[in-house]
Scaffold this active site. Structure first.
Site, mmCIF file in Angstrom:
data_model
loop_
_atom_site.group_PDB
_atom_site.id
_atom_site.type_symbol
_atom_site.label_atom_id
_atom_site.label_comp_id
_atom_site.label_asym_id
_atom_site.label_seq_id
_atom_site.Cartn_x
_atom_site.Cartn_y
_atom_site.Cartn_z
ATOM 1 N N GLU A 2 -24.371 -24.147 36.679
ATOM 2 C CA GLU A 2 -25.671 -24.755 36.295
ATOM 3 C C GLU A 2 -26.753 -24.405 37.327
ATOM 4 O O GLU A 2 -27.595 -25.239 37.668
ATOM 5 C CB GLU A 2 -25.503 -26.271 36.096
ATOM 6 C CG GLU A 2 -24.543 -26.572 34.945
ATOM 7 C CD GLU A 2 -24.523 -28.031 34.500
ATOM 8 O OE1 GLU A 2 -25.462 -28.779 34.798
ATOM 9 O OE2 GLU A 2 -23.546 -28.398 33.823
HETATM 10 C C1 LIG Z 1 -15.817 -22.501 35.945
HETATM 11 C C2 LIG Z 1 -17.126 -21.941 35.498
HETATM 12 C C3 LIG Z 1 -17.721 -22.442 34.354
HETATM 13 C C4 LIG Z 1 -18.940 -21.905 33.902
HETATM 14 N N1 LIG Z 1 -19.487 -22.370 32.730
HETATM 15 C C5 LIG Z 1 -20.564 -21.721 32.199
HETATM 16 C C6 LIG Z 1 -21.055 -22.059 30.884
HETATM 17 O O1 LIG Z 1 -20.539 -22.962 30.228
HETATM 18 N N2 LIG Z 1 -22.073 -21.327 30.381
HETATM 19 C C7 LIG Z 1 -22.669 -20.312 31.080
HETATM 20 O O2 LIG Z 1 -23.586 -19.694 30.558
HETATM 21 N N3 LIG Z 1 -22.248 -19.987 32.335
HETATM 22 C C8 LIG Z 1 -21.208 -20.655 32.904
HETATM 23 N N4 LIG Z 1 -20.746 -20.308 34.149
HETATM 24 C C9 LIG Z 1 -21.436 -19.280 34.907
HETATM 25 C C10 LIG Z 1 -22.196 -19.825 36.096
HETATM 26 O O3 LIG Z 1 -23.334 -20.500 35.650
HETATM 27 C C11 LIG Z 1 -22.505 -18.649 37.040
HETATM 28 O O4 LIG Z 1 -21.284 -18.374 37.706
HETATM 29 C C12 LIG Z 1 -23.612 -18.929 38.026
HETATM 30 O O5 LIG Z 1 -24.854 -18.991 37.371
HETATM 31 C C13 LIG Z 1 -23.711 -17.877 39.132
HETATM 32 O O6 LIG Z 1 -23.645 -16.585 38.632
HETATM 33 P P1 LIG Z 1 -22.601 -15.558 39.266
HETATM 34 O O7 LIG Z 1 -21.296 -16.246 39.390
HETATM 35 O O8 LIG Z 1 -22.666 -14.324 38.478
HETATM 36 O O9 LIG Z 1 -23.124 -15.307 40.733
HETATM 37 P P2 LIG Z 1 -24.245 -14.254 41.193
HETATM 38 O O10 LIG Z 1 -25.486 -14.467 40.440
HETATM 39 O O11 LIG Z 1 -23.653 -12.892 41.227
HETATM 40 O O12 LIG Z 1 -24.494 -14.747 42.686
HETATM 41 C C14 LIG Z 1 -23.626 -14.427 43.780
HETATM 42 C C15 LIG Z 1 -24.199 -15.069 45.040
HETATM 43 O O13 LIG Z 1 -25.502 -14.525 45.305
HETATM 44 C C16 LIG Z 1 -26.473 -15.550 45.356
HETATM 45 N N5 LIG Z 1 -27.716 -15.034 44.786
HETATM 46 C C17 LIG Z 1 -27.914 -14.457 43.578
HETATM 47 N N6 LIG Z 1 -29.195 -14.113 43.425
HETATM 48 C C18 LIG Z 1 -29.842 -14.481 44.553
HETATM 49 C C19 LIG Z 1 -31.192 -14.408 45.009
HETATM 50 N N7 LIG Z 1 -32.174 -13.936 44.237
HETATM 51 N N8 LIG Z 1 -31.484 -14.869 46.233
HETATM 52 C C20 LIG Z 1 -30.517 -15.399 47.021
HETATM 53 N N9 LIG Z 1 -29.235 -15.515 46.650
HETATM 54 C C21 LIG Z 1 -28.903 -15.064 45.433
HETATM 55 C C22 LIG Z 1 -25.880 -16.694 44.542
HETATM 56 O O14 LIG Z 1 -26.420 -17.935 44.893
HETATM 57 C C23 LIG Z 1 -24.401 -16.575 44.899
HETATM 58 O O15 LIG Z 1 -24.150 -17.191 46.127
HETATM 59 C C24 LIG Z 1 -19.566 -20.866 34.634
HETATM 60 C C25 LIG Z 1 -18.956 -20.388 35.801
HETATM 61 C C26 LIG Z 1 -17.764 -20.898 36.234
HETATM 62 C C27 LIG Z 1 -17.143 -20.338 37.479
#
Ligand SMILES: Cc1cc2nc3c(=O)[nH]c(=O)nc-3n(C[C@H](O)[C@H](O)[C@H](O)COP(=O)(O)OP(=O)(O)OC[C@H]3O[C@@H](n4cnc5c(N)ncnc54)[C@H](O)[C@@H]3O)c2cc1C
Length: 581
Positions: free
Chosen positions: A391
């Site tokens: 979220e």
């Molecule tokens: C168990 C689980 C349930 C989930 N449920 C849902 C769901 O129901 N629906 C849905 O749509 N998604 C869902 N998600 C997805 C979740 O919302 C994403 O994992 C989350 O938004 C982060 O994206 P990412 O994991 O790709 O990390 P990334 O975006 O790749 O980020 C990796 C790291 O880089 C940091 N980062 C990224 N961009 C920047 C920036 N511009 N500046 C500084 N730091 C940055 C992030 O904070 C993080 O620490 C779920 C994920 C999990 C693990």
């Protein structure tokens, strides 16, 4: 007609104004809601308390059995936020958050299953659905015949949600949907999907729109359950759309407004995650305080040692202040404030980080026992970790909190600069090039002064913490001003500075909510009966004061460049480059 309140407490605070009527008095649920909630909480206890062993087993197995999900449906847990007229319980955000708190005391996987349905899965329908769409889907969503999921994330689009590649191309029957979603909560058990896809260009460069997709549409498929660290029994899967024909009627809200819709859904559902975090904290406090009294070392119960008191005391401060903050955000939503995105983001970051600290310190209190799977601490810890990730990650939310504030102050200064043009011999082109003199003027006019704003309606017993708040408010104005002057429009790339500002804002909002909560306690029960709450306020205000001052000092005096250079060195080498042999 519902009256919309358009003041944002935090946006005003960044301008140096304390809008005390927004946070005072502390919100309470209506008598009706309390009555219903008491019944729901009691029955939730009787449903979930006897299942402790099952929850342990389902965590290992990584799935909630279907007959248990049927029990949740029969209980009405999927209808919490659906209007009573459509068969739901019609809970507002405050009551919803409290119900999730109760579920999370027993099991986070169950809380996430119910929460993903109501907080995000079907919230788009609640906020943006047409009457016809609501009439069609509400009854089945309320009974759980349809469980809902929210499909935004994709392999190449996590934090950067605007980068999604799923497309919906308009055709005679409506829209043709193609794409793949990742890590979708409830994916394996949902029949109703809120799906975000690009429209307007087949190459994926269009703008995002939101759609209602149902499992029975040909071309919808889901992958296997993910094997996760925590909330293992909740369903998380990929969801695939292969030439799915969506009827024209299933567009949710306006075309091309999907990004805003997604953000508003997340914003509006935040008190669900907040409630869940509070439930888990309360459970850990109960476990750890019992453990500390029972465990004897050096001839004494460990509860007698200062370092154990420090942990348990801090857990309570964290939980009380989180509950104050989440309740306040819920009430902003229930009172129809239309702009509480900063406050909601603060509540998510704060709740998830307090939960993490509470679980860590609770486990440390139980020490060896805490590390054993026989005890619940390790599972609660694994379950808690996701809250800082999903979220909106806490990093992204901190940037959002800080940049929203600076954008406001920046545009106000810019506006002022424009209006002052011609007054000075040197034309002023924007806040980035404002002269010192113009800035001083700007501060006078916009109220960014040391004496800006004060609480006037707090009980006298709270005056110490109120002074901390007022002093910190002027520090916030100084910090925003100083950061803007230092970085100007380059602020977007200055994440260390943004984080400091966000942390000051988080402390301030939490302090305002806590002041409000303790004020209501003192006014209703008197200071004597509120002694521990006054101590919680004293502890939090003292800690916040030190953190805010540290953040303020670090704007000009920090080691940011060194840290960045060390990180770049490491990215270059892709390893730790030193050894002792
Ligand atoms: C168990 C689980 C349930 C989930 N449920 C849902 C769901 O129901 N629906 C849905 O749509 N998604 C869902 N998600 C997805 C979740 O919302 C994403 O994992 C989350 O938004 C982060 O994206 P990412 O994991 O790709 O990390 P990334 O975006 O790749 O980020 C990796 C790291 O880089 C940091 N980062 C990224 N961009 C920047 C920036 N511009 N500046 C500084 N730091 C940055 C992030 O904070 C993080 O620490 C779920 C994920 C999990 C693990």
């Amino acid at each position: 007609m519902t009256q919309i309140n358009s003041v944002s407490f935090m946006r005003s605070l960044c301008m140096g104004r304390i809008e005390e009527d927004v946070v005072l008095p502390f919100p309470t649920l209506s008598e009706d809601e309390r009555e219903t909630l008491r019944g729901v909480v009691d029955s939730l206890r009787s449903l979930l308390e006897p299942r402790a062993e099952d929850f342990r087993k389902w965590d290992v197995e990584g799935e909630l059995p279907s007959d248990f999900i049927e029990e949740l449906k029969a209980f009405g847990l999927f209808g919490l936020v659906i209007p009573e007229s459509a068969g739901g319980l019609g809970f507002g955000s405050g009551a919803y958050s409290r119900a999730l708190q109760e579920i999370a005391k027993f099991d986070a996987s169950v809380a996430v299953t119910v929460g993903a349905h109501s907080s995000i899965g079907m919230r788009g329908l609640l906020l943006f659905g047409s009457e016809a769409q609501k009439e069609k889907f509400y009854p089945r969503l309320a009974t759980g015949e349809m469980i809902a999921a929210f499909c935004l994330t994709e392999p190449g689009a996590g934090s950067d949600a605007a980068a999604i590649k799923t497309t919906a191309v308009r055709n005679e029957q409506g829209w043709l949907l193609n794409g793949n979603k990742l890590w979708i909560t409830n994916g394996g058990i949902a029949d109703f999907f809120t799906v975000f896809a690009k429209t307007g260009a087949e190459d994926g460069r269009g703008k995002i729109s939101a759609f209602i997709v149902t499992r029975d549409m040909p071309g919808v498929s889901v992958g296997p359950h993910e094997d996760k660290m925590g909330i293992r029994a909740s369903s998380t899967t990929t969801v695939h759309f292969d030439n799915v024909q969506i009827p024209a009627d299933n567009l949710l809200g306006e075309e091309h407004k999907g990004f805003k819709i997604a953000m508003q859904i997340l914003n509006s559902g935040r008190t669900g995650l907040g409630g869940g975090s509070i439930g888990a904290m309360k459970r850990i406090i109960e476990l750890a305080s019992k453990q500390a009294k029972e465990r004897k070392q050096f001839g004494k119960a460990i509860s007698e040692f200062g370092l154990i008191k420090q942990k348990v005391g801090q857990m309570v401060v964290d939980c009380y202040t989180t509950e104050a903050t989440v309740s306040m955000v819920a009430s902003l939503s229930d009172r129809n404030f239309d702009d509480y995105a900063i406050e909601a983001a603060i509540s998510k970051v704060y709740a998830s980080e307090c939960l993490w600290r509470t679980v860590d310190e609770g486990l440390q209190t139980a020490a060896g026992n805490g590390f054993m799977r026989e005890y619940p601490y390790e599972r609660v810890m694994r379950d808690a970790r996701i809250n800082r990730i999903f979220e909106g990650t806490n990093e992204i939310l901190r940037l959002f909190i800080a940049l929203s504030a600076m954008d406001d102050v920046g545009s106000q200064l810019k506006e002022l600069a424009t209006s002052l043009q011609g007054v000075f011999t040197d034309p002023i082109k924007g806040f980035g090039v404002l002269s010192e003199y113009a800035l001083r003027r700007a501060r006078l006019v916009t109220g960014l002064r040391r004496d800006a704003g004060a609480f006037t309606k707090l009980a006298p017993e709270l005056s110490g913490a109120a002074v901390v708040f007022q002093q910190a408010t002027s520090n916030l104005a100084i910090a925003t001003d100083r950061i803007l002057r230092k970085h100007g429009k380059n602020i977007i790339g200055k994440q260390f500075a943004s984080k400091r500002l966000a942390d000051i804002m988080i402390d301030l909002f939490v302090l305002a909510c806590t002041l409000s909560r303790v004020n209501s306690a003192v006014q209703s029960k008197g200071a004597e009966k509120s002694a521990t709450e006054l101590q919680i306020l004293e502890a939090f205000a003292g800690q916040a004061k030190v953190r805010i001052q540290t953040n303020l000092n670090a704007i000009d005096d920090n080691s940011d460049e060194a840290i960045k250079a060390i990180a770049d060195h490491t990215f270059e080498a892709e390893r730790f480059t030193w050894d002792t042999i």
